[in-house]
Design an enzyme around this catalytic site. Structure first.
Site, PDB file in Angstrom:
ATOM      1  N   ARG A  86      85.085  -8.020  28.706  1.00 50.72           N
ATOM      2  CA  ARG A  86      85.585  -6.373  29.201  1.00 50.72           C
ATOM      3  C   ARG A  86      86.689  -6.678  30.153  1.00 50.72           C
ATOM      4  O   ARG A  86      87.719  -5.954  30.084  1.00 50.72           O
ATOM      5  CB  ARG A  86      84.295  -6.025  29.800  1.00 50.72           C
ATOM      6  CG  ARG A  86      84.719  -4.452  30.114  1.00 50.72           C
ATOM      7  CD  ARG A  86      83.444  -3.830  30.879  1.00 50.72           C
ATOM      8  NE  ARG A  86      83.764  -2.714  31.542  1.00 50.72           N
ATOM      9  CZ  ARG A  86      83.239  -1.266  30.929  1.00 50.72           C
ATOM     10  NH1 ARG A  86      82.567  -1.524  29.923  1.00 50.72           N
ATOM     11  NH2 ARG A  86      83.803  -0.348  31.413  1.00 50.72           N
ATOM     12  N   GLN A 106      90.806   4.243  42.346  1.00 53.09           N
ATOM     13  CA  GLN A 106      89.897   4.388  43.752  1.00 53.09           C
ATOM     14  C   GLN A 106      89.816   2.900  44.084  1.00 53.09           C
ATOM     15  O   GLN A 106      89.967   2.572  45.354  1.00 53.09           O
ATOM     16  CB  GLN A 106      88.752   5.102  43.718  1.00 53.09           C
ATOM     17  CG  GLN A 106      87.778   4.151  42.735  1.00 53.09           C
ATOM     18  CD  GLN A 106      86.235   5.074  43.037  1.00 53.09           C
ATOM     19  OE1 GLN A 106      86.018   5.884  43.949  1.00 53.09           O
ATOM     20  NE2 GLN A 106      85.074   4.618  42.541  1.00 53.09           N
ATOM     21  N   TYR A 114      76.385 -11.510  22.015  1.00 52.42           N
ATOM     22  CA  TYR A 114      77.814 -11.770  21.202  1.00 52.42           C
ATOM     23  C   TYR A 114      78.652 -12.836  22.277  1.00 52.42           C
ATOM     24  O   TYR A 114      78.604 -12.833  23.330  1.00 52.42           O
ATOM     25  CB  TYR A 114      78.321 -10.591  20.801  1.00 52.42           C
ATOM     26  CG  TYR A 114      79.036  -9.667  21.944  1.00 52.42           C
ATOM     27  CD1 TYR A 114      79.814  -9.518  22.563  1.00 52.42           C
ATOM     28  CD2 TYR A 114      77.669  -8.430  22.216  1.00 52.42           C
ATOM     29  CE1 TYR A 114      80.103  -8.408  23.564  1.00 52.42           C
ATOM     30  CE2 TYR A 114      78.023  -7.401  23.139  1.00 52.42           C
ATOM     31  CZ  TYR A 114      78.940  -7.574  23.737  1.00 52.42           C
ATOM     32  OH  TYR A 114      79.335  -6.790  24.815  1.00 52.42           O
ATOM     33  N   ASP A 138      83.283   8.864  30.242  1.00 51.89           N
ATOM     34  CA  ASP A 138      82.015   9.142  31.101  1.00 51.89           C
ATOM     35  C   ASP A 138      81.985  10.193  32.137  1.00 51.89           C
ATOM     36  O   ASP A 138      80.910  10.613  32.300  1.00 51.89           O
ATOM     37  CB  ASP A 138      81.653   7.872  31.920  1.00 51.89           C
ATOM     38  CG  ASP A 138      81.208   6.799  31.026  1.00 51.89           C
ATOM     39  OD1 ASP A 138      80.893   6.877  29.975  1.00 51.89           O
ATOM     40  OD2 ASP A 138      80.303   5.838  31.680  1.00 51.89           O
ATOM     41  N   HIS A 170      82.015  -4.295  22.950  1.00 54.79           N
ATOM     42  CA  HIS A 170      82.585  -4.332  21.338  1.00 54.79           C
ATOM     43  C   HIS A 170      83.550  -3.409  21.216  1.00 54.79           C
ATOM     44  O   HIS A 170      83.699  -2.245  21.901  1.00 54.79           O
ATOM     45  CB  HIS A 170      81.349  -3.721  20.411  1.00 54.79           C
ATOM     46  CG  HIS A 170      79.780  -4.294  20.642  1.00 54.79           C
ATOM     47  ND1 HIS A 170      79.279  -4.852  19.460  1.00 54.79           N
ATOM     48  CD2 HIS A 170      79.015  -4.607  21.446  1.00 54.79           C
ATOM     49  CE1 HIS A 170      78.355  -5.236  19.949  1.00 54.79           C
ATOM     50  NE2 HIS A 170      77.770  -5.195  21.076  1.00 54.79           N
TER      51      HIS A 170
HETATM   52  P1  FAD Z   1      84.820   4.111  33.905  1.00 61.56           P
HETATM   53  O1  FAD Z   1      84.820   2.994  33.151  1.00 61.56           O
HETATM   54  O2  FAD Z   1      83.511   4.253  34.643  1.00 61.56           O
HETATM   55  O3  FAD Z   1      86.214   4.418  34.711  1.00 61.56           O
HETATM   56  C1  FAD Z   1      86.198   5.210  35.886  1.00 61.56           C
HETATM   57  C2  FAD Z   1      87.363   4.944  36.586  1.00 61.56           C
HETATM   58  O4  FAD Z   1      87.482   5.776  37.622  1.00 61.56           O
HETATM   59  C3  FAD Z   1      86.773   3.394  37.524  1.00 61.56           C
HETATM   60  O5  FAD Z   1      87.776   2.679  37.529  1.00 61.56           O
HETATM   61  C4  FAD Z   1      86.623   4.176  38.835  1.00 61.56           C
HETATM   62  O6  FAD Z   1      86.890   3.185  39.976  1.00 61.56           O
HETATM   63  C5  FAD Z   1      87.459   5.448  38.908  1.00 61.56           C
HETATM   64  N1  FAD Z   1      87.400   6.530  39.931  1.00 61.56           N
HETATM   65  C6  FAD Z   1      86.015   7.089  40.134  1.00 61.56           C
HETATM   66  N2  FAD Z   1      86.207   8.097  40.704  1.00 61.56           N
HETATM   67  C7  FAD Z   1      87.336   8.178  41.328  1.00 61.56           C
HETATM   68  C8  FAD Z   1      88.033   8.939  42.247  1.00 61.56           C
HETATM   69  N3  FAD Z   1      87.410  10.043  42.806  1.00 61.56           N
HETATM   70  N4  FAD Z   1      89.326   8.733  42.395  1.00 61.56           N
HETATM   71  C9  FAD Z   1      90.052   7.615  41.902  1.00 61.56           C
HETATM   72  N5  FAD Z   1      89.467   6.937  40.876  1.00 61.56           N
HETATM   73  C10 FAD Z   1      87.886   7.105  40.731  1.00 61.56           C
HETATM   74  N6  FAD Z   1      81.155   0.931  25.769  1.00 61.56           N
HETATM   75  C11 FAD Z   1      81.479   0.517  24.751  1.00 61.56           C
HETATM   76  O7  FAD Z   1      82.282   1.139  24.146  1.00 61.56           O
HETATM   77  N7  FAD Z   1      81.032  -0.709  24.239  1.00 61.56           N
HETATM   78  C12 FAD Z   1      80.176  -1.484  24.787  1.00 61.56           C
HETATM   79  O8  FAD Z   1      79.757  -2.624  24.349  1.00 61.56           O
HETATM   80  C13 FAD Z   1      79.706  -1.067  26.077  1.00 61.56           C
HETATM   81  N8  FAD Z   1      78.748  -1.786  26.989  1.00 61.56           N
HETATM   82  C14 FAD Z   1      78.033  -1.174  27.991  1.00 61.56           C
HETATM   83  C15 FAD Z   1      77.022  -1.882  28.779  1.00 61.56           C
HETATM   84  C16 FAD Z   1      76.671  -1.577  29.810  1.00 61.56           C
HETATM   85  C17 FAD Z   1      75.477  -2.349  30.602  1.00 61.56           C
HETATM   86  C18 FAD Z   1      77.176  -0.410  30.448  1.00 61.56           C
HETATM   87  C19 FAD Z   1      76.426   0.191  31.515  1.00 61.56           C
HETATM   88  C20 FAD Z   1      78.051   0.400  29.582  1.00 61.56           C
HETATM   89  C21 FAD Z   1      78.559   0.025  28.478  1.00 61.56           C
HETATM   90  N9  FAD Z   1      79.789   0.540  27.756  1.00 61.56           N
HETATM   91  C22 FAD Z   1      80.206   0.202  26.577  1.00 61.56           C
HETATM   92  C23 FAD Z   1      79.829   2.004  28.213  1.00 61.56           C
HETATM   93  C24 FAD Z   1      81.155   1.904  28.743  1.00 61.56           C
HETATM   94  O9  FAD Z   1      81.075   1.105  29.936  1.00 61.56           O
HETATM   95  C25 FAD Z   1      81.641   3.342  29.576  1.00 61.56           C
HETATM   96  O10 FAD Z   1      81.506   4.332  28.637  1.00 61.56           O
HETATM   97  C26 FAD Z   1      83.228   3.485  29.841  1.00 61.56           C
HETATM   98  O11 FAD Z   1      83.242   2.295  30.861  1.00 61.56           O
HETATM   99  C27 FAD Z   1      83.476   4.629  30.326  1.00 61.56           C
HETATM  100  O12 FAD Z   1      84.869   4.454  30.608  1.00 61.56           O
HETATM  101  P2  FAD Z   1      85.323   5.789  31.447  1.00 61.56           P
HETATM  102  O13 FAD Z   1      86.980   5.103  31.579  1.00 61.56           O
HETATM  103  O14 FAD Z   1      85.172   7.027  31.279  1.00 61.56           O
HETATM  104  O15 FAD Z   1      84.816   5.540  32.789  1.00 61.56           O
END
Ligand code: FAD
Length: 382
Positions: free
Chosen positions: A108, A35, A215, A294, A47
């Site tokens: 990141r 998106q 870190y 997520d 990490h």
């Molecule tokens: P996301 O990274 O949220 O990616 C989802 C993607 O989908 C996004 O790019 C979004 O724009 C896109 N999207 C959403 N809706 C739509 C739609 N309708 N159409 C098209 N695209 C869409 N994890 C670790 O492993 N190590 C760490 O050190 C760590 N530190 C963190 C620190 C913080 C403060 C936070 C909040 C999280 C941390 N995490 C860490 C967790 C990690 O960020 C998430 O668990 C991870 O990003 C999940 O990945 P994902 O690909 O499932 O979702």
């Protein structure tokens, strides 16, 4: 002639990028829809444990990450007030020997950029926000916010905590605000030289109800990063982050060790993020739709394993499609769920409790895991 099904991945976050890269490597015609209008370098660290680095090896970027990242020898946990050590978890060489890959910390944005670069760029679409899916026919029809429609045989929802695909499967339901926020800031290591203090490569400072994890995010140790967990009962800013301040940090970490105070003094910009969760979902897939990361198990980040779980999901999903044969996609999806539900839910719970490595413990169940090698459990109904 390719007889593998066409696959659409919704979301090019860390989970979606991993899924896209692994599927394309395995020969699936895969398109990734994101998106956001373009790739953005989020100012944060992450990490990558050996469990993730083994997936990065399959994607072909392990060595680049080893060069890019900082290689801490230990994860230290310290008392936030006194500095006393509560745990020393060996990483470094120990991790390589015992868990099968390095433990690194990286920026990141650098990680994300590298992962996105592994995707077939002709099949990566930005500015494509999924608004609806119709899974009633032989193909899934996806409708995007720009009014266009696309088709695919299978659709993977890697679209994060507010997943549209999750909503399609289970109905609208906002994620749960955990009552905790995370502050995030990147600090120039140059500034820290003014202090006669030891800034360790990977350390978590703890007190009863809050913590600060710190870190390096680059191999040359020029950028230092902290991320906190601090209770804040109410959150009125939706799911997005807001600006925080040095003053707010000073208040939140009053009485903490001089090293933590130095980090706050050196802070230029700091943001504050709501920490969101969901209870384990009753449904991870239906017909031609499947969720990962997520989208199906958002968690507090206190184990630093949220993205790791998304990336492991991606690896297991591709393994199961290969194992069962993608024409039997519903069995493959159920095999995937069977092999991911327990682990992802356990990591969600430990993250929620915020107990990970607070005291000395054996982290092998997390770090030694390899989604491509772990023996597969069969679904009970089969
Ligand atoms: P996301 O990274 O949220 O990616 C989802 C993607 O989908 C996004 O790019 C979004 O724009 C896109 N999207 C959403 N809706 C739509 C739609 N309708 N159409 C098209 N695209 C869409 N994890 C670790 O492993 N190590 C760490 O050190 C760590 N530190 C963190 C620190 C913080 C403060 C936070 C909040 C999280 C941390 N995490 C860490 C967790 C990690 O960020 C998430 O668990 C991870 O990003 C999940 O990945 P994902 O690909 O499932 O979702």
């Amino acid at each position: 002639m390719n007889n593998k099904p066409t696959i659409a991945v919704i979301g090019a976050g860390l989970g979606g990028a991993a899924a896209g890269a692994l599927l394309q490597k395995a020969g699936y015609p895969t398109k990734v829809y994101e998106q956001a209008p373009a790739f953005a370098r989020l100012g944060a660290g992450i990490h990558l444990g050996p469990n993730v680095m083994k997936v990065m090896r399959r994607i072909g970027i392990e060595e680049q990450l080893n060069t890019m990242g900082s290689h801490p020898d230990y994860w230290f946990s310290r008392n936030g007030m006194t500095g006393e050590y509560q745990s020393r978890i060996p990483l470094g060489e120990f991790a390589r020997e015992n868990y099968g890959a390095a433990y690194i910390t990286v920026h990141r944005g650098d990680l994300h950029e590298l992962m996105v670069s592994t995707l077939d760029q002709d099949n990566l679409y930005f500015d494509k926000r999924l608004v609806d899916v119709d899974d009633s026919g032989d193909k899934v029809v996806m409708t995007f916010a720009d009014g266009t429609t696309e088709e695919a045989d299978l659709v993977i929802g890697a679209d994060g905590v507010n997943s549209r695909l999750r909503e399609k499967l289970l109905g609208p339901e906002a994620p749960i605000y955990s009552g905790w926020v995370a502050h995030r800031a990147i600090i120039s290591a140059e500034k820290l030289k003014a202090y006669d203090l030891d800034f360790e490569a990977c350390v978590k400072w703890w007190s009863e109800d809050r913590h600060m994890m710190v870190y390096f995010v680059t191999g040359d140790e020029k950028e230092y990063y902290y991320v906190t967990g601090v209770p804040e009962p109410d959150w009125n800013h939706g799911t997005s982050f807001v600006d925080s301040s040095r003053e707010e940090m000073r208040k939140a970490f009053e009485g903490y060790h001089p090293t933590v105070q130095a980090l706050i003094d050196c802070t230029e910009t700091v943001t504050k993020w709501p920490l969101l969760e969901r209870n384990p979902l009753p449904l991870w897939h239906e017909n031609r739709l499947v969720l990962l990361g997520d989208a199906c198990h958002p968690m507090k980040p206190h184990m630093a394993q949220g993205a790791a779980m998304a990336i492991e999901d991606a690896a297991m999903l591709v393994r199961c499609l290969e194992e069962v044969g993608a024409e039997h996609y519903q069995q493959a999806f159920e095999l995937y769920r069977t092999n991911r539900f327990e682990r992802a839910s356990r990591v969600q719970q430990v993250s929620h409790d915020n107990t990970w490595l607070r005291e000395d413990e054996d982290p092998a169940w997390v770090f030694a895991y390899d989604p491509f090698e772990v023996p597969l459990k069969q679904p009970t109904s089969q």
